[in-house]
Design a protein around this motif. Sequence first.
Motif, PDB file in Angstrom:
ATOM      1  N   ASN A  68      49.893  33.921  57.817  1.00  0.00           N
ATOM      2  CA  ASN A  68      48.825  34.442  56.970  1.00  0.00           C
ATOM      3  C   ASN A  68      49.350  35.004  55.656  1.00  0.00           C
ATOM      4  N   GLY A  69      50.527  35.628  55.701  1.00  0.00           N
ATOM      5  CA  GLY A  69      51.111  36.196  54.493  1.00  0.00           C
ATOM      6  C   GLY A  69      51.243  35.140  53.411  1.00  0.00           C
ATOM      7  N   GLU A  70      51.953  34.065  53.719  1.00  0.00           N
ATOM      8  CA  GLU A  70      52.183  33.044  52.689  1.00  0.00           C
ATOM      9  C   GLU A  70      50.916  32.241  52.390  1.00  0.00           C
ATOM     10  N   LEU A  71      50.043  32.103  53.383  1.00  0.00           N
ATOM     11  CA  LEU A  71      48.841  31.286  53.149  1.00  0.00           C
ATOM     12  C   LEU A  71      47.805  32.015  52.302  1.00  0.00           C
ATOM     13  N   PHE A  72      47.553  33.260  52.640  1.00  0.00           N
ATOM     14  CA  PHE A  72      46.367  33.906  52.059  1.00  0.00           C
ATOM     15  C   PHE A  72      46.644  35.058  51.098  1.00  0.00           C
ATOM     16  N   GLU A  73      47.773  35.729  51.271  1.00  0.00           N
ATOM     17  CA  GLU A  73      48.000  36.876  50.400  1.00  0.00           C
ATOM     18  C   GLU A  73      48.207  36.508  48.930  1.00  0.00           C
ATOM     19  N   PRO A  74      48.850  35.364  48.645  1.00  0.00           N
ATOM     20  CA  PRO A  74      49.037  35.017  47.222  1.00  0.00           C
ATOM     21  C   PRO A  74      47.722  34.952  46.447  1.00  0.00           C
ATOM     22  N   ALA A  75      46.605  34.765  47.124  1.00  0.00           N
ATOM     23  CA  ALA A  75      45.323  34.665  46.415  1.00  0.00           C
ATOM     24  C   ALA A  75      44.774  36.038  46.047  1.00  0.00           C
ATOM     25  N   GLN A  76      45.370  37.087  46.640  1.00  0.00           N
ATOM     26  CA  GLN A  76      44.783  38.412  46.460  1.00  0.00           C
ATOM     27  C   GLN A  76      44.861  38.923  45.026  1.00  0.00           C
ATOM     28  N   ASP A  77      45.957  38.594  44.311  1.00  0.00           N
ATOM     29  CA  ASP A  77      46.100  39.193  42.970  1.00  0.00           C
ATOM     30  C   ASP A  77      45.649  38.252  41.853  1.00  0.00           C
ATOM     31  N   LYS A  78      45.014  37.165  42.212  1.00  0.00           N
ATOM     32  CA  LYS A  78      44.554  36.233  41.169  1.00  0.00           C
ATOM     33  C   LYS A  78      43.154  36.635  40.711  1.00  0.00           C
ATOM     34  N   VAL A  79      43.113  37.866  40.155  1.00  0.00           N
ATOM     35  CA  VAL A  79      41.800  38.436  39.824  1.00  0.00           C
ATOM     36  C   VAL A  79      41.098  37.665  38.713  1.00  0.00           C
ATOM     37  N   TYR A  80      41.875  36.889  37.944  1.00  0.00           N
ATOM     38  CA  TYR A  80      41.255  36.136  36.841  1.00  0.00           C
ATOM     39  C   TYR A  80      40.336  35.029  37.335  1.00  0.00           C
ATOM     40  N   ARG A  81      40.318  34.805  38.660  1.00  0.00           N
ATOM     41  CA  ARG A  81      39.364  33.818  39.188  1.00  0.00           C
ATOM     42  C   ARG A  81      37.977  34.416  39.366  1.00  0.00           C
ATOM     43  N   HIS A  82      37.849  35.701  39.150  1.00  0.00           N
ATOM     44  CA  HIS A  82      36.561  36.366  39.365  1.00  0.00           C
ATOM     45  C   HIS A  82      35.965  36.814  38.036  1.00  0.00           C
ATOM     46  N   PRO A  83      34.663  36.737  37.877  1.00  0.00           N
ATOM     47  CA  PRO A  83      34.032  37.029  36.580  1.00  0.00           C
ATOM     48  C   PRO A  83      34.311  38.458  36.089  1.00  0.00           C
ATOM     49  N   THR A  84      34.497  39.403  37.012  1.00  0.00           N
ATOM     50  CA  THR A  84      34.680  40.796  36.590  1.00  0.00           C
ATOM     51  C   THR A  84      35.991  41.011  35.836  1.00  0.00           C
ATOM     52  N   PHE A  85      36.874  40.031  35.835  1.00  0.00           N
ATOM     53  CA  PHE A  85      38.161  40.148  35.148  1.00  0.00           C
ATOM     54  C   PHE A  85      37.971  40.162  33.631  1.00  0.00           C
ATOM     55  N   TYR A  86      36.882  39.608  33.170  1.00  0.00           N
ATOM     56  CA  TYR A  86      36.708  39.368  31.738  1.00  0.00           C
ATOM     57  C   TYR A  86      35.839  40.429  31.067  1.00  0.00           C
ATOM     58  N   ASP A  87      36.306  40.887  29.895  1.00  0.00           N
ATOM     59  CA  ASP A  87      35.577  41.909  29.142  1.00  0.00           C
ATOM     60  C   ASP A  87      34.516  41.258  28.293  1.00  0.00           C
ATOM     61  N   LEU A  88      33.351  41.828  28.301  1.00  0.00           N
ATOM     62  CA  LEU A  88      32.274  41.314  27.458  1.00  0.00           C
ATOM     63  C   LEU A  88      31.651  42.490  26.728  1.00  0.00           C
ATOM     64  N   PRO A  89      31.189  42.286  25.499  1.00  0.00           N
ATOM     65  CA  PRO A  89      30.439  43.366  24.828  1.00  0.00           C
ATOM     66  C   PRO A  89      29.146  43.647  25.592  1.00  0.00           C
ATOM     67  N   ASP A  90      28.708  44.913  25.577  1.00  0.00           N
ATOM     68  CA  ASP A  90      27.500  45.292  26.322  1.00  0.00           C
ATOM     69  C   ASP A  90      26.276  44.496  25.908  1.00  0.00           C
ATOM     70  N   GLU A  91      26.282  44.036  24.635  1.00  0.00           N
ATOM     71  CA  GLU A  91      25.090  43.335  24.129  1.00  0.00           C
ATOM     72  C   GLU A  91      24.844  42.035  24.912  1.00  0.00           C
ATOM     73  N   VAL A  92      25.901  41.437  25.421  1.00  0.00           N
ATOM     74  CA  VAL A  92      25.709  40.187  26.183  1.00  0.00           C
ATOM     75  C   VAL A  92      25.241  40.566  27.589  1.00  0.00           C
ATOM     76  N   LYS A  93      23.970  40.330  27.820  1.00  0.00           N
ATOM     77  CA  LYS A  93      23.405  40.826  29.083  1.00  0.00           C
ATOM     78  C   LYS A  93      23.653  39.863  30.241  1.00  0.00           C
ATOM     79  N   HIS A  94      23.446  38.581  29.997  1.00  0.00           N
ATOM     80  CA  HIS A  94      23.623  37.621  31.092  1.00  0.00           C
ATOM     81  C   HIS A  94      24.650  36.577  30.722  1.00  0.00           C
ATOM     82  N   MET A  95      25.706  36.483  31.481  1.00  0.00           N
ATOM     83  CA  MET A  95      26.654  35.391  31.264  1.00  0.00           C
ATOM     84  C   MET A  95      27.418  35.123  32.541  1.00  0.00           C
TER      85      MET A  95
END
Lengths: 95, 251, 318
Positions: A68-95
């Motif tokens: 499990n360590g080698e199979l699944f843990e490497p995916a844990q820190d790849k936060v750039y795969r999730h939308p919350t990783f990216y900064d957006l100005p508050d004015e952009v409401k839906h993206m």
Amino acid sequence: MSTKNWPLWEIFVRSKNGLEHRHCGSLHAADSDMALENARDVYTRRNEGVSIWVVESKHITASNPENNGELFEPAQDKVYRHPTFYDLPDEVKHM
Amino acid sequence: MKNENLYNYILGIADNSLILGQRMGELCGHGPTLETDIACTNISLDLFGQVRSYFQYAAKIAGDGRTEDDIAMLRKERDYKNVLLSEQPNTNFAYTIGRQFLFDVYHLAFLTELQKSSDLTLSAIANKCVKEVSYHERFSLDWVKRLGDGTEESNQKMQEAINDLWTYTDELFHQTGADKAMVAEGVGVDVTKLKENYYKSVSELLEEARLKTPESKWFQKGGKQGIHTEHLGYLLADLQYMQRTYPNMEW
Amino acid sequence: MSEEQIKSLEKHFEERIARDEKIEPKDWMPEKYRKTHIRQMSQHAHSEIVGMLPEGNWITRAPSLRRKVALLAKVQDEAGHGLYLYSATETLGISRDEMYEQLHTGKAKYSSIFNYPTITWADMGAIGWLVDGAAIINQVPLCNTSYGPYARAMIRVCKEESFHQRQGFEIMMKLANGTPEQKDMAQDALNRWWWPSLMMLGPTDDVSVHTEQSMKWKLKRKSNDDLRQQFIDQTVPQADLIGLTIPDPDLKWNEERGSYDFGEIDWDEFWQVVKGHGPMNKQRMKARVGAWERGEWVRDAAMAHAEKKQARKEKQVV
């Protein structure tokens, strides 16, 4: 003593169209036709399904939890795969 | 009774399901595997469900205050009109399957026709039952094939069961007075017309299952007139026990 | 593996359970965990299957069609529940046939309540109401047990069993509100099933073995005595409601404890039944073994047919 025991099957049931088949349990049957019939009688008695898959348990290859360590843990820190990783100005409401 | 023919006609149909359901129910907890046990119980439950629909309708027609349970459990031996085939005992699993198979092939053909009945209640019941019975037929046929083809022992047992039960098949296609009257009114199914096809498909299916179609032309009859085999009395003793021992009570 | 390595694995394992993580079949587990689970889960499965017999005894004699289909469906569910539990146990590396073998040879136990006879229709009510009631108290906490397949099976079982107790209580209620004869029948059944139902929740805490370890593994969440008290406290008002009397002269509400005090349980009777000398132990086992043996040629035939069919298919491809 019986010569051979009925093999074990894994049962997957689709509860309604639009949803995926989900593993709901296992049972014994002599062949795939019987496995389907048994699954119908055992796992859809309360109207739980519209479609059934059966797979003989021995045909399932499973990952080993020791890896499990080698199979699944490497995916844990790849936060750039999730939308919350990216900064957006508050004015952009839906993206 | 105003609609006596219709009433008797319904009883003739429903008694088959009642007695066969009772026989299947005896096996609950005693089947060859858990999976088979559950399947046989499902068949029994289907049959009792059918019985309730039929008897509720019959009770309405009778209109004399009798309930589905009165009709199911408070008649005398001679008033049960089920075919002899349905009351034959669970001698072993081959007999259970053989009885079911020989009945299912008939039952499915019968219900398919009954869907066209001019009596809307009957056609609606048939419409629901035909799906259940299609599954019964599939189940019993698959098992006939398994036992026919399986081992030497199972082939022999299955053949023996078919041979013994064969003598009760012809009666399925006999008509009572009520049957004839109902056919004339467009309510009932003319079972005599189902006979040829029945024997043709049964013998094809048996061949597929590596079994021989019995050649005997000697048949038993009487169930439809209420003259039963000795087995029925014991079955009724169980079925009626509570209602007879504790009359006029609600459960 | 060195002893030290095993110690470390065990520590890690216990920590996972303490964190409420589930253990899955392929995960490493201490041998004792595996064995204890095989024992408890198969015993649970056996109880479902043997439990079909006392109720199955009344299917052909049910007093109405409505009662008949409900009873049939209930007994059928028990077959289903046995099946789910056997399957879950099989994930621990034991086959259903091996478990049957253990049951049939008396090596494995099942709930001893099923060694009492069902002699009247009211027993169907008493079993549903009391025996299923006690079973539910035992089973609900297991939906959250540490072994994943067991927990999943129990979730399914508990969901399906929700109608079982109602089915029994409704039978009792109808009898209790019926003719004097029916009410007597109900009271008689309660008299006979009450004490065995209390025993069903297991020996008292001071003599119960395995409890501490089972608590840690979440195979057990409450002690036998706590479960018993819970069962009594919930059942007594139900009996009052339908006008039946619990057959215990010492039964009394204890204001201070907020619970019922109750009389002495006859543990000699309990151990007699557990050790195989209850009224129906022999008959129950005979019925199970008989069904299994009578079914052997059927199971063999199905297997032989499956193999022939496969061979024919392969021949066609070539």
